[in-house]
Design an enzyme around this catalytic site. Structure first.
Site, PDB file in Angstrom:
ATOM      1  N   THR A  32       0.849  -0.163   5.937  1.00  0.00           N
ATOM      2  CA  THR A  32       1.358  -1.526   5.807  1.00  0.00           C
ATOM      3  C   THR A  32       1.017  -2.344   7.040  1.00  0.00           C
ATOM      4  OG1 THR A  32       3.231  -2.824   4.973  1.00  0.00           O
ATOM      5  CG2 THR A  32       3.711  -1.334   6.785  1.00  0.00           C
ATOM      6  N   CYS A  37       8.707  -8.176  10.127  1.00  0.00           N
ATOM      7  CA  CYS A  37       9.257  -7.127   9.262  1.00  0.00           C
ATOM      8  C   CYS A  37       9.208  -5.784   9.993  1.00  0.00           C
ATOM      9  CB  CYS A  37       8.447  -7.017   7.976  1.00  0.00           C
ATOM     10  SG  CYS A  37       8.571  -8.466   6.918  1.00  0.00           S
ATOM     11  N   HIS A  54       9.168  -1.474   3.659  1.00  0.00           N
ATOM     12  CA  HIS A  54       8.762  -2.657   4.440  1.00  0.00           C
ATOM     13  C   HIS A  54       9.929  -3.655   4.394  1.00  0.00           C
ATOM     14  CE1 HIS A  54       5.238  -5.578   5.393  1.00  0.00           C
ATOM     15  NE2 HIS A  54       6.363  -6.204   5.646  1.00  0.00           N
TER      16      HIS A  54
END
Lengths: 164, 120, 202
Positions: A32, A37, A54
């Protein structure tokens, strides 16, 4: 609905989008890309199985449909799925936590820092061992878990690749 | 004698471009500022003959800068150079005392003729 | 939002992007066209996953269009092409700018401002909507980290979906890897629809 299917296609990297939770076993990689985040990566080396969520915000609003979006729902979800549905033993699980940058210098609210704090706190409350906390800064992260080894490749924008 | 101009824009490249256009056409750029507050401070310090003023800038907008400068010196000559092409902003600038209003991306000739007209 | 309402917003977006296209050509003094390649309500997880597959080092200008119809704009350029854009903006030969510096950052900031302003101008004139750009914020980072930063706003989401207007740039004789995303807030789509029908746009 949370996707708890295991990704087993060879030569395939599984990308995890915002607010998503995905699981994969060897030889797959979970990957990711983060700004403010936070990615919580859970890994069981005996099963060579990993999960990645996430997280976008610390706390869910009422009736939030995406369980992976906010730390307070995402952390219990990934841990429960791995321990109950995928039969990982808690003692075999390790957590690696990345991201939470302050992307906008002008922002008064450091959401990235809050995301990281809440994720760390909740993982500890669930009694899971934390192997890595690599959070903060002002630049984005790319993180990729190799489910064969459990090693996470992390590259912060403009910096050298690190392995955890 | 060449006229002194203060360039106000938050984008370094726009200041660079305007400086080059003005200097090529015989104007003397005496200073630069990146927001309305800086513009006011530089105006008091440098007393330029003319100011080019962007509108969208951080901290204090070009409209704020225009009002501050004209409050201090009602004779100040200020030309707005902005990407905002809206009646509301045009009217506010002109009512507040701007002498002209140029929409970005600008043509060099349009800028030079506006400056010459304002200083005539 | 009904199909018909979505069509109206799409038409407004097309008009504003066409205007942005003209302004962009004038800014870089080269023929160019900005084309809408996607107009869709997209799920935030799916779009961020999609964007991360094409990840690259980029610089992006994020502009908040404030007023009655809050909308976000992201102008994003691959780092190498940002150097070329800087040369065009400063009216130099392509290749003169060798490395990322304050001028490159400032060029992306100013192009973001000019594009956002041109779009706000269309909305303001055509639909009687009060709208103006805030000063752009420029980020140099992974393209998906920049994109995700824009997505992080609950005011723009309905059922975790965002209305996305995605465009691609075509510049005569020069290959550019840059994109413009326009994201109207939930409030913006409501206001634009009201004003469109009030203006007998239907």
């Amino acid at each position: 609905m949370t996707n708890i299917d295991l990704y087993k296609d060879i030569n395939k990297i599984v990308n995890v989008g915002i607010a998503d939770i995905k699981y994969a076993s060897t030889p797959m990689h979970l990957r990711t890309n983060l700004g403010s985040c936070v990615a919580l990566i859970m890994y069981d080396k005996t099963m060579q199985l990993g999960g990645m969520v996430h997280v976008m915000l610390p706390k869910a609003f009422k009736n939030e449909a995406k369980v992976g979006k906010c730390a307070d729902t995402a952390v219990p979800e990934i841990i429960n799925n791995m321990t109950k549905k995928m039969h990982c033993k808690s003692k075999n699980l390790v957590a690696k936590i990345f991201g939470g940058a302050k992307m906008l210098a002008s922002a008064t609210n450091d959401i990235g820092k809050k995301n990281a704090e809440v994720v760390v706190k909740l993982v500890k409350e669930h009694g899971i061992r934390i192997h890595t906390i690599k959070t903060g800064g002002t630049k984005g992260y790319v993180v990729q878990l190799d489910t064969e080894t459990g090693i996470v490749m992390c590259r912060i924008f403009g910096q050298e690749i690190e392995f955890f | 004698m060449s006229k002194n101009v203060l360039i106000v824009d938050d984008a370094t490249v726009v200041r660079l471009l305007l400086r080059s256009v003005l200097e090529r056409n015989g104007f003397n750029v005496v200073g630069e500022a990146a927001n309305g507050n800086e513009a006011f401070a530089k105006y008091k310090e440098l007393s330029p003959d003319l100011v080019t003023m962007d509108i969208t800038m951080p901290e204090a907008s070009g409209i704020d800068g225009l009002k501050m400068i004209l409050g201090f010196d009602p004779q100040a000559k200020i030309i707005m150079i902005t990407a905002i092409d809206q009646r509301k902003y045009l009217l506010e600038a002109i009512k507040s005392g701007a002498v002209d209003y140029i929409v970005k991306p600008f043509e060099d000739d349009r800028v030079i003729s506006a400056l010459e007209k304002a200083l005539a | 939002m009904s199909e018909q309402e979505l069509k109206v917003i799409e038409m407004i977006s097309r008009m504003s992007i066409d205007r942005a296209s003209q302004v962009f050509s004038k800014t870089i003094k080269a023929g160019s066209k900005i084309e809408i390649v996607r107009f869709q309500r997209v799920d935030i997880s799916e779009i961020s996953e999609e964007v991360s597959k094409e990840d690259k080092e980029a610089t992006g200008a994020i502009v908040q269009l404030s007023g009655e119809a809050p909308t976000k704009l992201l102008f994003i350029v691959n780092l190498k092409d940002a150097l070329k854009l800087t040369d065009l903006f400063l009216r130099r030969e392509i290749g003169e700018t060798k490395a990322f510096d304050i001028y490159v950052e400032s060029t992306i900031q100013e192009i973001g401002n000019i594009l956002a302003s041109s779009i706000a101008n269309v909305f303001a004139k055509g639909f009687n909507v009060e709208m103006s750009p805030e000063p752009p914020v420029v980020l140099s980072d992974y393209s998906s980290s920049i994109f995700n930063t824009v997505l992080m706003d609950e005011d723009y989401l309905t059922d975790n979906k965002i209305l996305l207007v995605e465009t691609k740039f075509f510049v005569v004789r020069t290959a550019f890897d840059c994109m413009l995303f326009l994201m109207p807030s939930v409030e913006a789509t409501k206001v634009l629809l009201e004003r469109s029908f009030a203006n007998n746009f239907s």
